[in-house]
Design a protein around this motif. Structure first.
Motif, mmCIF file in Angstrom:
data_model
loop_
_atom_site.group_PDB
_atom_site.id
_atom_site.type_symbol
_atom_site.label_atom_id
_atom_site.label_comp_id
_atom_site.label_asym_id
_atom_site.label_seq_id
_atom_site.Cartn_x
_atom_site.Cartn_y
_atom_site.Cartn_z
ATOM 1 N N LEU A 6 0.835 -1.194 0.000
ATOM 2 C CA LEU A 6 0.000 0.000 0.000
ATOM 3 C C LEU A 6 0.872 1.247 0.000
ATOM 4 O O LEU A 6 1.938 1.271 0.631
ATOM 5 C CB LEU A 6 -0.904 0.017 1.230
ATOM 6 C CG LEU A 6 -1.849 -1.175 1.369
ATOM 7 C CD1 LEU A 6 -2.508 -1.163 2.728
ATOM 8 C CD2 LEU A 6 -2.887 -1.135 0.265
ATOM 9 N N TYR A 7 0.397 2.297 -0.696
ATOM 10 C CA TYR A 7 1.082 3.587 -0.738
ATOM 11 C C TYR A 7 0.127 4.638 -0.177
ATOM 12 O O TYR A 7 -1.064 4.613 -0.479
ATOM 13 C CB TYR A 7 1.449 3.962 -2.176
ATOM 14 C CG TYR A 7 2.228 2.899 -2.899
ATOM 15 C CD1 TYR A 7 3.570 2.677 -2.607
ATOM 16 C CD2 TYR A 7 1.627 2.111 -3.867
ATOM 17 C CE1 TYR A 7 4.285 1.695 -3.274
ATOM 18 C CE2 TYR A 7 2.341 1.134 -4.545
ATOM 19 C CZ TYR A 7 3.665 0.928 -4.241
ATOM 20 O OH TYR A 7 4.377 -0.047 -4.907
ATOM 21 N N PHE A 8 0.649 5.573 0.604
ATOM 22 C CA PHE A 8 -0.198 6.559 1.271
ATOM 23 C C PHE A 8 0.228 7.992 0.974
ATOM 24 O O PHE A 8 1.373 8.256 0.625
ATOM 25 C CB PHE A 8 -0.181 6.333 2.788
ATOM 26 C CG PHE A 8 -0.866 5.071 3.186
ATOM 27 C CD1 PHE A 8 -2.242 5.035 3.351
ATOM 28 C CD2 PHE A 8 -0.158 3.901 3.371
ATOM 29 C CE1 PHE A 8 -2.890 3.866 3.704
ATOM 30 C CE2 PHE A 8 -0.794 2.729 3.730
ATOM 31 C CZ PHE A 8 -2.166 2.713 3.895
ATOM 32 N N LYS A 12 1.232 8.134 -2.806
ATOM 33 C CA LYS A 12 0.175 7.543 -3.639
ATOM 34 C C LYS A 12 -0.072 8.427 -4.866
ATOM 35 O O LYS A 12 -0.180 7.921 -5.980
ATOM 36 C CB LYS A 12 -1.105 7.387 -2.810
ATOM 37 C CG LYS A 12 -2.276 6.867 -3.605
ATOM 38 C CD LYS A 12 -3.476 6.588 -2.732
ATOM 39 C CE LYS A 12 -4.147 7.856 -2.297
ATOM 40 N NZ LYS A 12 -5.440 7.627 -1.646
ATOM 41 N N ARG A 17 -1.039 5.361 -7.991
ATOM 42 C CA ARG A 17 -1.762 4.159 -7.576
ATOM 43 C C ARG A 17 -1.706 4.037 -6.058
ATOM 44 O O ARG A 17 -0.804 4.572 -5.423
ATOM 45 C CB ARG A 17 -1.218 2.914 -8.251
ATOM 46 C CG ARG A 17 0.230 2.591 -7.920
ATOM 47 C CD ARG A 17 0.758 1.487 -8.846
ATOM 48 N NE ARG A 17 2.031 0.956 -8.415
ATOM 49 C CZ ARG A 17 3.212 1.478 -8.687
ATOM 50 N NH1 ARG A 17 3.305 2.593 -9.388
ATOM 51 N NH2 ARG A 17 4.330 0.910 -8.260
ATOM 52 N N SER A 18 -2.673 3.333 -5.498
ATOM 53 C CA SER A 18 -2.733 3.200 -4.046
ATOM 54 C C SER A 18 -2.117 1.905 -3.535
ATOM 55 O O SER A 18 -1.894 1.753 -2.339
ATOM 56 C CB SER A 18 -4.170 3.310 -3.556
ATOM 57 O OG SER A 18 -4.944 2.263 -4.108
#
Length: 77
Positions: A6-8, A12, A17-18
């Motif tokens: 996951l990327y925050f 992101k 993309r998340s």
């Protein structure tokens, strides 16, 4: 073996993309996960990482079923 990534926050937005799903054959380090999923982008110097919701260093091992999160430093006040 499968890893969820996951990327925050601004990361992101920067990546567009998340998250990602990564299939691996053997355990990897957090840094190796980043490099496989983002081969054309150096890992940011201030990037924070967590494995299964615990902060870790880039040399932490990631294995089957783990969740990896990458995010920029957070400040508040």
């Amino acid at each position: 073996m499968s890893i969820k990534v996951l990327y925050f926050a601004s990361l992101k937005d920067r990546l567009g993309r998340s998250g990602d799903e990564l299939t691996i054959e053997a355990p990897l380090t957090v840094l190796e996960v980043w490099q496989r999923l983002n081969p054309n982008m150096d890992i940011p110097d201030t990037l924070l990482a967590a494995v299964n919701m615990e902060y870790v260093g880039l040399d932490a091992e990631v294995g089957d079923g783990d969740d990896v999160a990458f995010f920029p430093p957070v400040t508040g006040g």
